[in-house]
Write a protein that holds these residues in place. Structure first.
Motif, short mmCIF file in Angstrom:
data_model
loop_
_atom_site.label_atom_id
_atom_site.label_comp_id
_atom_site.label_asym_id
_atom_site.label_seq_id
_atom_site.Cartn_x
_atom_site.Cartn_y
_atom_site.Cartn_z
N GLY A 148 5.28 5.37 7.67
CA GLY A 148 4.48 4.94 6.52
C GLY A 148 5.36 4.06 5.25
N ALA A 149 4.18 3.18 4.54
CA ALA A 149 5.09 2.53 3.29
C ALA A 149 4.12 2.56 2.69
N GLU A 150 5.43 1.89 1.30
CA GLU A 150 4.74 1.58 0.22
C GLU A 150 3.61 0.50 0.27
N PRO A 151 2.32 -0.11 -0.63
CA PRO A 151 1.86 -1.40 -0.12
C PRO A 151 3.03 -2.92 -0.23
N TRP A 152 3.54 -2.41 -1.33
CA TRP A 152 4.83 -3.36 -1.44
C TRP A 152 5.67 -3.46 -0.76
#
Length: 263
Positions: A148-152
């Motif tokens: 997973g990752a941050e949207p940015w």
């Protein structure tokens, strides 16, 4: 003290069992592609797509080949899961020297399921081939895929990864000359060092390739094992041993000293 020794031995035995189990699980090789419905093992692709929508499915470990014309864009697509690091290598067999008019620069690009170009951590992504060179070799190793990752963020995420091979610069007279391309992708498991909390609800697999792109052998994010289990178990064992040792010290210090008879 006998109770302490018994508990210590039991804890050490449990830790050893966890270590052996973890090592066995981590060292177990990934299953090779199984037989298809026709009873034959998956064969390596012998052609390439000409766009993202027509990319040819490629399994990790397979060596895909394709004949093309100089100037064509060649596309393949493969599944990459979380905690995996993919390395793509390509070899282009160039036309006969007598038919070429100068040097040519070839480039290998890798895109994720959102068609975001992913940077190579190392490898020769673009290379110029002299007029006399019989072939040119390229390679690209991506960052480890995250769950997973941050949207940015532009972190690589689980799903489909597109491989694109093309020529960037060459004499105009050489456009259309026949070439032969070979592409191979290998995947390395990086373990719990790159594990993160949270995960995607679904892998980034566009609908255009869902029907043809097979998921990894153990499913998307299907591997339950991580070497974090070993560190967690070892920490628990050490904490328990420290507690037992501290208890034995305090118990021994709290006992009254015996007074010799007649003192």
């Amino acid at each position: 003290m006998r109770t302490v020794r018994v508990l210590t031995a039991a804890l050490l035995a449990g830790a050893a069992a966890l270590t052996v189990a973890g090592t066995a699980a981590a060292d177990t090789p990934s299953a090779s592609p199984g037989p298809t419905s026709s009873g034959k093992a998956d064969s390596a692709p012998t052609e390439a797509g000409t766009s993202f929508r027509t990319a040819t499915p490629l399994r990790p470990g397979q060596r895909a080949t394709a004949g093309a014309s100089t100037g064509d864009y060649l596309y393949w697509v493969l599944p990459v899961d979380a905690q995996q690091r993919v390395t793509v290598k390509a070899t282009v067999t160039l036309p006969e020297t007598a038919s070429r008019h100068g040097a040519a620069t070839w480039q290998l690009d890798v895109y994720d399921g959102l068609r975001r170009r992913q940077a190579c951590t190392y490898g020769t992504q673009a290379r110029a081939a002299a007029k006399e060179a019989p072939s040119v070799e390229l390679s690209c190793t991506l960052r480890t895929v995250r769950a997973g990752a941050e949207p940015w963020a532009n972190d690589p995420l689980p799903g489909s990864y597109y491989v694109r091979l093309t020529v960037l610069d060459l004499p105009e007279e050489d456009l259309g000359l026949p070439v032969r391309a070979a592409v191979e992708a290998t995947v390395a498991e990086t373990g719990g060092a790159h594990a993160v909390d949270g995960a995607l609800a679904a892998p980034l697999v566009p609908a255009t390739v869902t029907g043809s792109l097979r998921e990894p052998e153990d499913g998307w994010s299907g591997g339950w094992w991580s070497d974090r289990w070993l560190w967690t178990a070892a920490g628990g064992v050490l904490g328990a041993l420290a507690g037992i040792f501290g208890y034995s010290l305090t118990r021994g210090a709290g006992r009254p000293s015996r007074v010799p008879p007649g003192a």
